[in-house]
Design a protein around this motif. Structure first.
Motif, mmCIF file in Angstrom:
data_model
loop_
_atom_site.group_PDB
_atom_site.id
_atom_site.type_symbol
_atom_site.label_atom_id
_atom_site.label_comp_id
_atom_site.label_asym_id
_atom_site.label_seq_id
_atom_site.Cartn_x
_atom_site.Cartn_y
_atom_site.Cartn_z
ATOM 1 N N ARG A 15 0.836 -1.211 0.000
ATOM 2 C CA ARG A 15 0.000 0.000 0.000
ATOM 3 C C ARG A 15 0.874 1.265 0.000
ATOM 4 N NH1 ARG A 15 -3.388 3.146 -1.712
ATOM 5 N NH2 ARG A 15 -4.569 4.417 -0.273
ATOM 6 N N GLU A 18 1.934 1.846 -3.447
ATOM 7 C CA GLU A 18 0.811 2.400 -4.214
ATOM 8 C C GLU A 18 0.666 3.899 -3.958
ATOM 9 O OE1 GLU A 18 -2.808 0.238 -3.509
ATOM 10 O OE2 GLU A 18 -1.835 -1.673 -3.914
ATOM 11 N N LEU A 19 0.794 4.297 -2.691
ATOM 12 C CA LEU A 19 0.695 5.719 -2.356
ATOM 13 C C LEU A 19 1.775 6.533 -3.047
ATOM 14 C CD1 LEU A 19 -0.051 5.508 1.480
ATOM 15 C CD2 LEU A 19 -1.626 6.296 -0.300
ATOM 16 N N ILE A 30 2.543 9.580 4.974
ATOM 17 C CA ILE A 30 2.270 8.161 4.699
ATOM 18 C C ILE A 30 1.717 7.501 5.953
ATOM 19 C CG2 ILE A 30 3.284 5.933 4.094
ATOM 20 C CD1 ILE A 30 5.393 7.561 2.464
ATOM 21 N N ARG A 33 -1.964 7.508 7.016
ATOM 22 C CA ARG A 33 -2.903 6.656 6.278
ATOM 23 C C ARG A 33 -3.082 5.281 6.912
ATOM 24 N NH1 ARG A 33 -3.583 8.521 0.722
ATOM 25 N NH2 ARG A 33 -2.917 10.692 0.772
#
Length: 97
Positions: A15, A18-19, A30, A33
């Motif tokens: 993830r 992906e960010l 980050i 999230r």
């Protein structure tokens, strides 16, 4: 290659990658999230750095993470090669008439 697959094995690390597709982000942005502790996030960042998947740059009091696209490209090419995708041996042979 094992460190790369180990880094990619965890959903949180995937993830994070992906960010970072959208561009560099601070460690704090980050971490916001995810519902995990700072030490846990630090561990994820460390695994991604060790695998060469991300680069970290200190800017003032922030650490900015960016994708290391050359490593990602190498990983994908190596994985495809291991699967034998594109090898002549995997393509059907023409029959002689």
């Amino acid at each position: 290659m094992d460190s790369l697959f180990e880094a990619l094995a965890h959903p949180t690390r995937r993830r994070i990658l992906e960010l970072l597709k959208g561009g560099g982000m601070s460690a704090g942005a980050i971490a916001e999230r995810f519902d995990v502790s700072k030490p846990t996030m630090s561990g994820h960042f460390a695994k991604l750095r060790a695998a060469g998947l991300v680069q970290a740059e200190i800017r003032g009091t922030s650490t900015i993470y960016t994708l290391n696209l050359s490593t990602l490209e190498e990983v994908m090419m190596a994985f495809i090669a291991r699967l034998g995708v594109g090898d002549d041996a995997t393509e059907p042979r023409e029959e002689s008439a």
